[in-house]
Scaffold this motif. Structure first.
Motif, mmCIF file in Angstrom:
data_model
loop_
_atom_site.group_PDB
_atom_site.id
_atom_site.type_symbol
_atom_site.label_atom_id
_atom_site.label_comp_id
_atom_site.label_asym_id
_atom_site.label_seq_id
_atom_site.Cartn_x
_atom_site.Cartn_y
_atom_site.Cartn_z
ATOM 1 N N CYS A 1 3.629 -10.454 -17.141
ATOM 2 C CA CYS A 1 4.012 -10.191 -15.748
ATOM 3 C C CYS A 1 4.312 -8.708 -15.559
ATOM 4 C CB CYS A 1 5.226 -11.038 -15.382
ATOM 5 S SG CYS A 1 5.870 -10.744 -13.723
ATOM 6 N N LEU A 2 5.094 -8.122 -16.475
ATOM 7 C CA LEU A 2 5.426 -6.703 -16.377
ATOM 8 C C LEU A 2 4.179 -5.827 -16.465
ATOM 9 C CD1 LEU A 2 8.644 -6.625 -18.589
ATOM 10 C CD2 LEU A 2 8.519 -6.403 -16.093
ATOM 11 N N ASN A 3 3.268 -6.180 -17.361
ATOM 12 C CA ASN A 3 2.018 -5.422 -17.479
ATOM 13 C C ASN A 3 1.203 -5.506 -16.198
ATOM 14 O OD1 ASN A 3 2.490 -4.523 -20.087
ATOM 15 N ND2 ASN A 3 1.468 -6.271 -21.025
ATOM 16 N N SER A 4 1.145 -6.684 -15.608
ATOM 17 C CA SER A 4 0.407 -6.873 -14.362
ATOM 18 C C SER A 4 1.035 -6.059 -13.234
ATOM 19 C CB SER A 4 0.376 -8.361 -14.008
ATOM 20 O OG SER A 4 -0.218 -8.568 -12.769
ATOM 21 N N SER A 5 2.355 -6.133 -13.116
ATOM 22 C CA SER A 5 3.054 -5.374 -12.071
ATOM 23 C C SER A 5 2.883 -3.883 -12.280
ATOM 24 C CB SER A 5 4.546 -5.720 -12.072
ATOM 25 O OG SER A 5 4.736 -7.043 -11.685
ATOM 26 N N SER A 6 2.983 -3.449 -13.524
ATOM 27 C CA SER A 6 2.844 -2.027 -13.838
ATOM 28 C C SER A 6 1.443 -1.534 -13.470
ATOM 29 C CB SER A 6 3.110 -1.799 -15.331
ATOM 30 O OG SER A 6 2.890 -0.467 -15.680
ATOM 31 N N ALA A 7 0.430 -2.313 -13.788
ATOM 32 C CA ALA A 7 -0.947 -1.920 -13.457
ATOM 33 C C ALA A 7 -1.138 -1.837 -11.947
ATOM 34 C CB ALA A 7 -1.933 -2.918 -14.072
ATOM 35 N N ARG A 8 -0.586 -2.816 -11.226
ATOM 36 C CA ARG A 8 -0.711 -2.816 -9.766
ATOM 37 C C ARG A 8 0.000 -1.608 -9.158
ATOM 38 N NH1 ARG A 8 2.891 -4.043 -6.438
ATOM 39 N NH2 ARG A 8 4.109 -5.306 -7.872
ATOM 40 N N ILE A 9 1.202 -1.326 -9.614
ATOM 41 C CA ILE A 9 1.955 -0.189 -9.087
ATOM 42 C C ILE A 9 1.254 1.117 -9.423
ATOM 43 C CG2 ILE A 9 4.123 1.100 -9.339
ATOM 44 C CD1 ILE A 9 5.473 -1.702 -9.702
ATOM 45 N N ARG A 10 0.715 1.241 -10.637
ATOM 46 C CA ARG A 10 0.003 2.459 -11.031
ATOM 47 C C ARG A 10 -1.228 2.671 -10.143
ATOM 48 N NH1 ARG A 10 -0.066 1.485 -15.921
ATOM 49 N NH2 ARG A 10 1.714 2.731 -16.519
ATOM 50 N N GLU A 11 -1.967 1.585 -9.860
ATOM 51 C CA GLU A 11 -3.131 1.688 -8.976
ATOM 52 C C GLU A 11 -2.717 2.119 -7.571
ATOM 53 O OE1 GLU A 11 -5.335 -1.962 -8.983
ATOM 54 O OE2 GLU A 11 -5.704 -1.870 -11.144
ATOM 55 N N GLU A 12 -1.642 1.534 -7.054
ATOM 56 C CA GLU A 12 -1.164 1.891 -5.715
ATOM 57 C C GLU A 12 -0.712 3.343 -5.666
ATOM 58 O OE1 GLU A 12 1.844 -0.917 -4.578
ATOM 59 O OE2 GLU A 12 0.424 -2.581 -4.512
ATOM 60 N N ALA A 13 -0.003 3.791 -6.700
ATOM 61 C CA ALA A 13 0.475 5.173 -6.725
ATOM 62 C C ALA A 13 -0.687 6.154 -6.867
ATOM 63 C CB ALA A 13 1.477 5.367 -7.861
ATOM 64 N N THR A 14 -1.685 5.813 -7.657
ATOM 65 C CA THR A 14 -2.855 6.679 -7.796
ATOM 66 C C THR A 14 -3.606 6.769 -6.475
ATOM 67 O OG1 THR A 14 -3.059 6.158 -10.148
ATOM 68 C CG2 THR A 14 -5.022 7.015 -9.062
ATOM 69 N N ALA A 15 -3.764 5.630 -5.789
ATOM 70 C CA ALA A 15 -4.419 5.646 -4.479
ATOM 71 C C ALA A 15 -3.614 6.480 -3.484
ATOM 72 C CB ALA A 15 -4.597 4.214 -3.955
ATOM 73 N N ALA A 16 -2.293 6.360 -3.525
ATOM 74 C CA ALA A 16 -1.450 7.159 -2.624
ATOM 75 C C ALA A 16 -1.567 8.643 -2.953
ATOM 76 C CB ALA A 16 0.005 6.708 -2.727
ATOM 77 N N ALA A 17 -1.653 8.983 -4.243
ATOM 78 C CA ALA A 17 -1.806 10.389 -4.639
ATOM 79 C C ALA A 17 -3.133 10.941 -4.125
ATOM 80 C CB ALA A 17 -1.721 10.529 -6.155
ATOM 81 N N GLN A 18 -4.193 10.145 -4.243
ATOM 82 C CA GLN A 18 -5.496 10.589 -3.738
ATOM 83 C C GLN A 18 -5.456 10.758 -2.223
ATOM 84 O OE1 GLN A 18 -7.878 7.446 -5.341
ATOM 85 N NE2 GLN A 18 -8.250 8.520 -7.265
ATOM 86 N N GLU A 19 -4.815 9.802 -1.544
ATOM 87 C CA GLU A 19 -4.699 9.881 -0.087
ATOM 88 C C GLU A 19 -3.875 11.105 0.322
ATOM 89 O OE1 GLU A 19 -2.371 7.211 3.063
ATOM 90 O OE2 GLU A 19 -3.969 6.142 2.014
ATOM 91 N N TYR A 20 -2.799 11.371 -0.397
ATOM 92 C CA TYR A 20 -1.956 12.531 -0.108
ATOM 93 C C TYR A 20 -2.747 13.827 -0.265
ATOM 94 C CZ TYR A 20 1.767 15.995 -0.687
ATOM 95 O OH TYR A 20 2.562 17.097 -0.581
ATOM 96 N N ASN A 21 -3.558 13.902 -1.303
ATOM 97 C CA ASN A 21 -4.374 15.097 -1.497
ATOM 98 C C ASN A 21 -5.393 15.263 -0.371
ATOM 99 O OD1 ASN A 21 -3.035 15.954 -3.776
ATOM 100 N ND2 ASN A 21 -4.353 14.783 -5.144
ATOM 101 N N ARG A 22 -5.945 14.152 0.130
ATOM 102 C CA ARG A 22 -6.862 14.235 1.272
ATOM 103 C C ARG A 22 -6.124 14.701 2.521
ATOM 104 N NH1 ARG A 22 -8.924 9.639 -1.258
ATOM 105 N NH2 ARG A 22 -7.771 8.230 0.085
ATOM 106 N N VAL A 23 -4.885 14.240 2.701
ATOM 107 C CA VAL A 23 -4.071 14.684 3.833
ATOM 108 C C VAL A 23 -3.827 16.186 3.732
ATOM 109 C CG1 VAL A 23 -1.741 14.572 4.830
ATOM 110 C CG2 VAL A 23 -2.980 12.472 4.325
#
Length: 123
Positions: free
Chosen positions: A63-85
Motif C-alpha cells: 500500500c505504501l509503495n503504491s501511494s508513494s508511486a502515485r504521489i511521485r507521479e502527481e508531483a512530477t506532473a505538477a513540476a512539469q506543469e509549473y515549468n510550463r507556467v
C-alpha cells in the motif's frame, strides 16, 4: 445561498470526498508473545497471530509503495506543469514578488522535491 455558490459548494464536496477515498495504509500491530501466552493463546494460535501480522505487513508495504508511486507521479506532473507556467507566464522585470530568477522544479528518484534552475529532463 446564491445560484452560483451552489455548484461551487458541490464541486468542493466532490473534491474533498475524492481525497478521502484515496487508499489509506494501516500499519499492522505487532503481536507480543508474552501477552499472547499470558492471554491463554496456545502455540498454534501464537504462530497464526504472527503469520497474520506478516501478511498485514506485506499488505501495508505494498500500500505504501503504491501511494508513494502515485504521489511521485502527481508531483512530477505538477513540476512539469509549473515549468510550463513559468515559460508561458514569465515574471516581469518590475515584479517585486520574485526578485531572483525563478527556479525550475525537479523530482529526484529519492522522493525529495528540490529546486533546480536547469531541469532539462522535464522539458
Amino acid at each position: 445561498m446564491s445560484f452560483m455558490q451552489g455548484p461551487a459548494l458541490i464541486l468542493a464536496l466532490c473534491a474533498a470526498s475524492g481525497a478521502v477515498a484515496q487508499e489509506v495504509c494501516i500499519e499492522p500491530f505487532r503481536p507480543d508473545a508474552e501477552y499472547l501466552a499470558d492471554s491463554g493463546f496456545g502455540p498454534e494460535e501464537m504462530r497464526a497471530a504472527y503469520r497474520v501480522y506478516f501478511s498485514e505487513v506485506e499488505d501495508n508495504l505494498n500500500c505504501l509503495n503504491s501511494s508513494s508511486a502515485r504521489i511521485r507521479e502527481e508531483a512530477t506532473a505538477a513540476a512539469q506543469e509549473y515549468n510550463r507556467v513559468l515559460d508561458q507566464y514569465p515574471a516581469s522585470k518590475r515584479q517585486v514578488v520574485e526578485p531572483e530568477p525563478v527556479p525550475r522544479i525537479e523530482m529526484s528518484e529519492t522522493g525529495r522535491l528540490f529546486l533546480d534552475y536547469h531541469a532539462d529532463w522535464l522539458r
